[in-house]
Design a protein around this motif. Structure first.
Motif, short mmCIF file in Angstrom:
data_model
loop_
_atom_site.label_atom_id
_atom_site.label_comp_id
_atom_site.label_asym_id
_atom_site.label_seq_id
_atom_site.Cartn_x
_atom_site.Cartn_y
_atom_site.Cartn_z
N ASN A 80 0.29 3.04 -9.81
CA ASN A 80 -0.86 2.72 -10.05
C ASN A 80 -1.60 2.07 -8.92
O ASN A 80 -2.24 0.86 -8.87
CB ASN A 80 -1.23 1.67 -11.11
N ALA A 81 -1.22 2.72 -7.60
CA ALA A 81 -1.73 2.07 -6.34
C ALA A 81 -2.74 2.98 -5.86
O ALA A 81 -2.46 4.29 -5.46
CB ALA A 81 -0.41 1.84 -5.42
N PRO A 82 -3.95 2.59 -5.67
CA PRO A 82 -4.99 3.70 -5.20
C PRO A 82 -4.73 3.77 -3.67
O PRO A 82 -4.25 3.00 -2.87
CB PRO A 82 -6.06 3.04 -5.56
N SER A 83 -5.26 4.89 -3.35
CA SER A 83 -5.24 5.39 -1.90
C SER A 83 -6.54 4.63 -1.19
O SER A 83 -7.47 4.47 -1.99
CB SER A 83 -5.23 6.66 -1.73
N PRO A 84 -6.44 4.49 -0.07
CA PRO A 84 -7.62 3.90 0.71
C PRO A 84 -8.81 4.55 0.72
O PRO A 84 -9.98 4.32 0.68
CB PRO A 84 -7.17 3.42 2.30
N GLN A 85 -8.48 5.88 0.47
CA GLN A 85 -9.76 6.93 0.46
C GLN A 85 -10.12 6.99 -0.87
O GLN A 85 -11.39 7.83 -0.83
CB GLN A 85 -9.34 8.31 1.02
N ASP A 86 -9.88 6.64 -1.86
CA ASP A 86 -10.32 6.60 -3.14
C ASP A 86 -11.54 5.96 -3.37
O ASP A 86 -11.93 4.98 -2.46
CB ASP A 86 -9.26 6.05 -4.20
N PRO A 87 -12.56 6.09 -4.16
CA PRO A 87 -13.53 5.47 -4.42
C PRO A 87 -13.42 3.77 -4.85
O PRO A 87 -12.13 3.39 -5.39
CB PRO A 87 -14.38 6.05 -5.69
#
Length: 396
Positions: free
Chosen positions: A239-246
């Protein structure tokens, strides 16, 4: 004569007398006869060939016997129980400690007051052992073990002590503590002084620790302590978002968090100079179950001068500048926190706290850090509501 006793007869006085036990006359050895002739059952014994005598090794020259010193424990081994203390000395210390321990604490308080108002240059003893009164204090629960010296009594005393130390160390790991290893796992440790396990020995303490999944560590020249450790593998990042995610939505763990009421922040900034040390002195004796308790308490009841303007205005631009300023400060530290990976690469690690990105959100701080080469540290489980741990290869 007819009776044979006359002169010239066979039984006369001129003949040798006869033996009453045999036919041999006196003057002759009756046992000198041939034994084979006297023993009808005797058989001739053939000559026997005996083996040559066995050659024995020469006697060894043994060195003189002297008392030998006790053998050192094998590599990786742990020593056994230490010598018992004198019972009279233990009882005397137990009785006198209720007098000198309060006086000792009072003397330390007066010393600190004098140092505050005096021109103290910072010199003094190199060790802080004289500050710790508990080292010379015998709790009533340990008195029986000290007096009897029995291993079962020492085990009954040290077991709850060890359980508390292990629980605190594992809680520290859950809060981000521990030493990072090249395999991205972390190791936490516990250190016990010999006074806590004298009659049980380091080997007994290691045996108790193995019940909790811990193991002993060689203490080297430090024979007055036993070291315990536990290795935790690298966590699985979920559950760790990517820096490129919204951008994450406000109120979510990775999104912006609610800031405090702006008109109260100036009072918090001024009054915290008073109530923070008072609260710390009044509650210093309280055992906190959370190792990061003070970080969470400070994020709620204090405000830093650097983060004051960003939280007071709650402006995205102000939060952006504050995050970049903290990143630059941690990156330019003269002695950064580093760990070498298995391939020999040095990894630089930093820790951003909640006050750094409260109004912007952990995801926004991650996006800013990603522009400078930082990524989520794989050695830690993400906890965006409290802190953000980042890593990147150390640049020369």
């Amino acid at each position: 004569m007819a009776n044979g006793q006359g002169y010239g007869g066979t039984g006369g006085y001129g003949a040798p007398p006869q033996s009453p036990h045999g036919q041999a006359p006196y003057g002759q050895n009756p046992y000198a006869q041939d034994r084979q002739a006297r023993n009808p059952y005797a058989q001739p014994v053939p000559p026997q060939a005996y083996p040559p005598p066995q050659a024995y090794p020469p006697p060894q020259a043994y060195p003189p016997q002297h008392p030998q010193p006790a053998a050192a424990p094998p590599p990786g081994g742990f020593p056994g129980p230490a010598p018992r203390r004198n019972r009279f000395a233990v009882l005397l210390q137990f009785l006198l400690q209720w007098i000198y321990a309060p006086l000792w604490v009072l003397g330390l308080v007066l010393l600190f007051v004098v140092l505050i108002f005096a021109d103290y240059s910072g010199g003094g003893p190199s060790s802080d052992g004289w500050l710790k009164v508990n080292r010379s204090f015998i709790p009533p629960r340990r008195l029986r073990a000290e007096l009897t010296g029995r291993p079962e009594h020492w085990e009954r005393y040290v077991t709850p002590v060890l359980a508390r130390r292990i629980a605190a160390a594992e809680a520290s790991y859950a809060a981000g503590g521990g030493e990072v290893r090249p395999d991205l796992g972390r190791v936490v440790g516990v250190r016990l002084a010999e006074r806590l396990y004298r009659g049980l020995g380091a080997a007994g303490v290691v045996r108790l620790a193995e019940r909790y999944g811990w193991h002993g560590v060689a203490s080297g020249s430090d024979t007055g302590h036993v070291l315990l450790a536990r290795h935790f593998p690298a966590p699985v990042i979920l559950n760790a978002p990517s820096p490129q995610d919204p951008p994450a939505a406000p109120g979510t763990p990775w999104g912006p968090q609610a800031v405090r009421f702006a008109p109260l922040l100036p009072f918090v900034l001024l009054l915290q100079i008073v109530y923070v040390p008072v609260y710390g002195l009044l509650t210093c004796w309280v055992s906190r179950p959370e190792p990061d308790y003070w970080d969470r308490w400070g994020a709620r009841w204090t405000v830093g001068p650097r983060a004051f303007y960003a939280e007071f205005t709650n402006s995205p631009a102000a939060w952006d500048r504050h995050i970049r300023r903290i990143l630059k400060r941690d990156t330019d530290r003269p002695r950064p926190t580093t760990t070498r990976t298995p391939d020999g690469t040095l990894v630089h690690r930093i820790h951003l706290k909640r006050a750094t990105y409260r109004g912007a959100g952990a995801h926004h701080a991650l996006r800013i850090a990603a522009d400078q080469g930082w990524t989520l540290d794989p050695a830690y489980t993400p906890d965006p509501t409290n802190s953000l741990r980042l890593s990147r290869p150390l640049q020369p």
